[in-house]
Write a protein that holds these residues in place. Structure first.
Motif, PDB file in Angstrom:
ATOM      1  N   LYS A 273      38.348  46.546  50.152  1.00  0.00           N
ATOM      2  CA  LYS A 273      37.834  46.750  51.510  1.00  0.00           C
ATOM      3  C   LYS A 273      36.471  47.430  51.526  1.00  0.00           C
ATOM      4  N   LYS A 274      35.966  47.792  50.355  1.00  0.00           N
ATOM      5  CA  LYS A 274      34.660  48.429  50.297  1.00  0.00           C
ATOM      6  C   LYS A 274      33.561  47.438  50.685  1.00  0.00           C
ATOM      7  N   PRO A 275      32.467  47.926  51.286  1.00  0.00           N
ATOM      8  CA  PRO A 275      31.370  47.022  51.684  1.00  0.00           C
ATOM      9  C   PRO A 275      30.772  46.266  50.503  1.00  0.00           C
ATOM     10  N   VAL A 276      30.729  46.919  49.347  1.00  0.00           N
ATOM     11  CA  VAL A 276      30.199  46.290  48.141  1.00  0.00           C
ATOM     12  C   VAL A 276      31.244  46.423  47.035  1.00  0.00           C
ATOM     13  N   THR A 277      31.603  45.306  46.422  1.00  0.00           N
ATOM     14  CA  THR A 277      32.610  45.317  45.361  1.00  0.00           C
ATOM     15  C   THR A 277      32.090  44.575  44.129  1.00  0.00           C
ATOM     16  N   GLN A 278      32.782  44.780  43.009  1.00  0.00           N
ATOM     17  CA  GLN A 278      32.556  43.945  41.845  1.00  0.00           C
ATOM     18  C   GLN A 278      33.248  42.597  42.080  1.00  0.00           C
ATOM     19  N   THR A 279      32.926  41.612  41.264  1.00  0.00           N
ATOM     20  CA  THR A 279      33.595  40.319  41.406  1.00  0.00           C
ATOM     21  C   THR A 279      34.931  40.296  40.656  1.00  0.00           C
ATOM     22  N   ALA A 280      35.122  41.264  39.756  1.00  0.00           N
ATOM     23  CA  ALA A 280      36.364  41.306  38.979  1.00  0.00           C
ATOM     24  C   ALA A 280      36.626  42.737  38.526  1.00  0.00           C
ATOM     25  N   TYR A 281      37.918  43.012  38.241  1.00  0.00           N
ATOM     26  CA  TYR A 281      38.319  44.365  37.840  1.00  0.00           C
ATOM     27  C   TYR A 281      39.305  44.332  36.679  1.00  0.00           C
ATOM     28  N   PHE A 282      39.054  45.212  35.717  1.00  0.00           N
ATOM     29  CA  PHE A 282      40.031  45.470  34.671  1.00  0.00           C
ATOM     30  C   PHE A 282      41.149  46.352  35.214  1.00  0.00           C
ATOM     31  N   PHE A 283      42.359  46.101  34.745  1.00  0.00           N
ATOM     32  CA  PHE A 283      43.480  47.015  34.952  1.00  0.00           C
ATOM     33  C   PHE A 283      43.816  47.646  33.607  1.00  0.00           C
ATOM     34  N   LYS A 284      43.870  48.952  33.550  1.00  0.00           N
ATOM     35  CA  LYS A 284      44.362  49.630  32.354  1.00  0.00           C
ATOM     36  C   LYS A 284      45.884  49.506  32.334  1.00  0.00           C
ATOM     37  N   ARG A 285      46.457  49.337  31.129  1.00  0.00           N
ATOM     38  CA  ARG A 285      47.896  49.089  31.054  1.00  0.00           C
ATOM     39  C   ARG A 285      48.614  50.138  30.197  1.00  0.00           C
TER      40      ARG A 285
END
Length: 252
Positions: free
Chosen positions: A102-114
């Motif tokens: 929902k942020k005005p500016v985001t990355q196109t992809a995100y890592f999830f730490k597991r």
């Protein structure tokens, strides 16, 4: 401005032990899609009886990349959340996901730490301390590299972000299950090497297998995980060894 919407995607085969908890953990998504490879256990029955809003498709398995790209083709929303059946979104991670998109500016992809679990117990080292995978991304970059049948990755993502809360990864509840997966993945990797015309070499097979064990057990501190660390290190070495065994068979 409308809130961004999420399509949660899973590719599955014979996941009756995992499918219910996995789907519960993504119920916050606006759309849930499961692509099944014609399971022979109760996976389909569980989905149909307990998760009526899940969109269920089936396709014969060829490799992981093709399955993932096909699953993406069914998605309608701007954000893709990919989950393996043995992974769980925690409530903390859910909150972070919804806040981030929902942020005005985001990355196109995100890592999830597991956080990695093996045979029902948490693994703290053996390379898992740095384990992360891209699980959340915009549909505009949603295409997996077709040159990789296994350990597949998105083909056009630059500078992905990293979320801070952990994804839980309940990898395998038995040695036998992990061993079976190692053989399956090794066969797929061998096909990739064969198509790249990589030649089989005995010394390379032995050296890579030995180094993989050394790297996981000593350099990545598998020794601190006790028996679990030894088993995981052995299976890492076995993966390399079998990949080259299958590669040799391709040239036979």
């Amino acid at each position: 401005m409308k809130d961004p919407k999420i399509s949660a995607l899973l590719i599955v085969f014979n996941e009756e032990k995992n499918i219910e908890e996995a789907l519960k953990s993504v119920e916050f998504a606006d759309e849930i899609i499961v692509l099944d490879s014609f399971s022979t256990d109760k996976t389909i029955e569980i989905i149909k009886s307990k998760f009526p809003r899940v969109k269920l498709y089936q396709n014969k398995f060829e490799d992981f990349t093709k399955q993932r790209n096909m699953c993406i083709s069914y998605a309608k929303n701007d954000w893709i959340l990919f989950l393996d059946a043995d992974e769980r979104i925690t409530s903390e991670l859910k909150t972070e996901i919804l806040k981030e998109i929902k942020k005005p500016v985001t990355q196109t992809a995100y890592f999830f730490k597991r956080k990695f679990f093996f045979m029902g117990e948490k693994v703290n080292y053996s390379g898992t301390q740095n384990d992360k995978n891209i699980r959340l991304f915009k549909k505009e970059v949603a295409h997996y590299d077709e040159n990789k049948r296994v350990h597949e990755g998105l083909s056009n993502v630059d500078n992905p972000g990293t979320l801070q809360n952990y994804l839980l990864h309940f990898s395998f509840d038995s040695y036998e299950a992990y061993h079976k997966k190692v053989l399956h993945y090794s066969h797929l990797k061998a096909r990739d090497l064969y198509e790249k015309r990589i030649q089989y070499k005995k010394m390379k097979q032995l050296s890579k297998s030995a180094f993989n064990f050394f790297k996981m057990y000593f350099l990545k501190l598998g020794v601190l995980d006790g028996r679990k660390g030894f088993i995981l290190s052995y299976l890492s070495a076995l993966s390399s060894f079998k990949t080259y065994e299958f590669l040799k068979e391709e040239y036979a």
